[in-house]
Design an enzyme around this catalytic site. Structure first.
Site, mmCIF file in Angstrom:
data_model
loop_
_atom_site.group_PDB
_atom_site.id
_atom_site.type_symbol
_atom_site.label_atom_id
_atom_site.label_comp_id
_atom_site.label_asym_id
_atom_site.label_seq_id
_atom_site.Cartn_x
_atom_site.Cartn_y
_atom_site.Cartn_z
ATOM 1 N N ARG A 64 0.851 -1.192 0.000
ATOM 2 C CA ARG A 64 0.000 0.000 0.000
ATOM 3 C C ARG A 64 0.889 1.246 0.000
ATOM 4 N NH1 ARG A 64 1.342 1.635 4.532
ATOM 5 N NH2 ARG A 64 0.151 3.555 4.311
ATOM 6 N N GLY A 65 0.245 2.408 -0.094
ATOM 7 C CA GLY A 65 0.967 3.664 -0.145
ATOM 8 C C GLY A 65 1.223 4.066 -1.577
ATOM 9 N N ALA A 66 0.868 5.300 -1.923
ATOM 10 C CA ALA A 66 0.863 5.716 -3.323
ATOM 11 C C ALA A 66 2.179 5.463 -4.050
ATOM 12 C CB ALA A 66 0.458 7.197 -3.421
ATOM 13 N N ARG A 98 -6.716 -0.158 -7.299
ATOM 14 C CA ARG A 98 -7.093 0.862 -6.306
ATOM 15 C C ARG A 98 -7.223 2.180 -7.062
ATOM 16 N NH1 ARG A 98 -4.710 1.239 -0.548
ATOM 17 N NH2 ARG A 98 -6.846 1.977 -0.257
ATOM 18 N N GLN A 212 -3.503 2.074 10.319
ATOM 19 C CA GLN A 212 -2.187 2.173 9.697
ATOM 20 C C GLN A 212 -1.226 3.025 10.518
ATOM 21 O OE1 GLN A 212 -5.097 2.666 7.982
ATOM 22 N NE2 GLN A 212 -4.940 1.947 5.874
ATOM 23 N N ASP A 253 -2.585 10.480 -2.035
ATOM 24 C CA ASP A 253 -2.778 9.441 -3.039
ATOM 25 C C ASP A 253 -3.081 10.029 -4.404
ATOM 26 O OD1 ASP A 253 -3.111 6.403 -1.845
ATOM 27 O OD2 ASP A 253 -3.369 7.962 -0.344
ATOM 28 N N ASN A 263 -6.351 11.966 0.355
ATOM 29 C CA ASN A 263 -5.473 11.201 1.245
ATOM 30 C C ASN A 263 -6.349 10.352 2.161
ATOM 31 O OD1 ASN A 263 -2.697 10.662 2.168
ATOM 32 N ND2 ASN A 263 -3.381 11.558 4.085
ATOM 33 N N LYS A 264 -5.700 9.544 2.964
ATOM 34 C CA LYS A 264 -6.425 8.638 3.858
ATOM 35 C C LYS A 264 -7.540 9.379 4.589
ATOM 36 C CE LYS A 264 -5.899 5.107 4.285
ATOM 37 N NZ LYS A 264 -6.637 4.005 3.577
#
Length: 380
Positions: A64-66, A98, A212, A253, A263-264
């Site tokens: 995960r993570g852009a 995603r 996270q 993201d 973003n999250k």
């Protein structure tokens, strides 16, 4: 399906955490990932021998993570080519795994373009597969370099906004080495402040529903002996009210052409709190996260996650009993609203820090200039 096995301790990223690597196994090449769903209880790896296994890993948030998703997507195309899968289909499936994270599609497109160009030129699938792998490795290396530059630019901006050091930084979700080819985005800035002796406290949002922050950011902060404190997301307001936050640092993201930042989920409320309390709200992300093709925040597709992530709690330590694989915390049949991201408008963003420098104020014109400068640097 991906296979899981204990880590070997080889091919670690600069922080010492094994995150992602290409491996030539006896049965053929594979992409090996640190399974982030198992952290911090266990450092275990997933072996993805084919693109479908990688797509599953992306959707389950094992990777995960852009920025890291972009790298994984590029390697996924190379994996499809090397293993003889249908590259066009694999690229399309990977890019859509995603939808909010633009880096994923960017990485897939880069390796896919290298593959198609080499195939058209040589007619040799083997040479085309090698070209895709070279493109993926180049992206991996460039992201590590970008991470280091973002850390430098971000620390300089912090010191400009907050002279005297002793920074108390609030961060949300996870933006360290677990999301990057290097030491991360927003977390890398906090880490640079720590190494320079200018970080007084890293406030770590727990980041519900998948934690996270609690599982991953606290894990990374502890590895670096940083002074950090974990808090529930809804405790952030009391920190601001107490005057205990000097700056908010988050990742992204996707950044739309007008400067809106996806973003999250939970990032937007922090931006509102920061504005009310006159605290800088800083986004740290590579230039590849800026998407000129998305005109504004309303045009960003926000991924909707399964409701069971809200109605159940998952833990790598506890036996799972719920229908979604977790521990039920809500009545059976309860509906849940579970967007993976929210969108912060540009007027609430103090600055966007990239490897090419900081943009402040955040405007469409400034982002156009930034992207143009980045293309010139890439081409030179």
């Amino acid at each position: 399906m991906a296979d899981q096995y204990a880590r070997t301790g080889e091919d670690r990223c600069p922080s010492g955490i094994p995150v992602l690597r290409w491996e030539e196994l006896p049965g053929g090449p594979a992409l090996v990932l640190l399974d982030q769903t198992r952290l911090p209880a266990e450092e275990a790896e997933l072996v993805c021998p084919d693109p479908s296994a990688l797509v599953e890993a992306v959707r389950s948030l094992a990777v995960r993570g852009a920025p890291l998703l972009g790298i994984a997507g590029a390697y996924g195309v190379a994996l499809a080519a090397a293993r003889g899968f249908a590259v066009e289909e694999a690229a399309a499936e990977l890019a859509g795994a995603r939808p909010t994270a633009v880096n994923l599609a960017v990485g897939v497109r880069r390796a896919h373009t290298a593959y198609r160009d080499a195939l058209a030129e040589s007619g040799d699938p083997g040479r085309a597969a090698a070209a895709a792998l070279t493109a993926a490795r180049a992206l991996h290396r460039e992201d590590a370099e970008a991470s280091a530059r973002m850390a430098g630019h971000g620390l300089a901006l912090l010191d400009e906004l907050l002279p005297g050091g002793g920074h108390r930084i609030l961060t949300h979700c996870n933006t360290g080495a677990l999301v990057s080819g290097g030491e991360g985005t927003a977390f890398a800035v906090a880490l640079a402040a720590h190494r320079a002796g200018r970080l007084r406290r890293l406030w770590v949002d727990e980041t519900r529903p998948l934690l996270q922050g609690a599982r991953l950011t606290a894990y990374e902060a502890s590895r670096h002996d940083m002074a950090y404190t974990l808090l529930t997301d809804n405790a952030a307001g009391s920190l601001f009210a107490a005057g205990a936050v000097d700056a908010v640092l988050i990742g992204a993201d996707r950044v739309a052409a007008d400067g809106s930042v996806a973003n999250k989920v939970g990032s937007y409320p922090l931006a509102v709190l920061a504005r009310y309390h006159h605290v800088p709200f800083i986004v740290v992300a590579p230039v590849t996260t800026v998407d000129p093709g998305t005109p504004d925040g309303g045009s960003i597709e926000v991924e909707q996650r399964p409701g069971c992530e809200v109605t159940e709690v998952t833990s790598p330590w506890v036996r799972k009993t719920g229908a979604g694989g977790g521990i039920p915390v809500a009545p059976l049949g309860a509906q849940a609203y579970n967007p993976a991201f929210d969108v912060t408008p540009p007027e609430l963003v103090t600055a966007i820090v990239t490897e090419e420098g900081a943009v402040s104020p955040v405007t469409a014109e400034a982002l156009v200039e930034l992207c143009a400068r980045s293309r010139q640097v890439t081409m030179s």
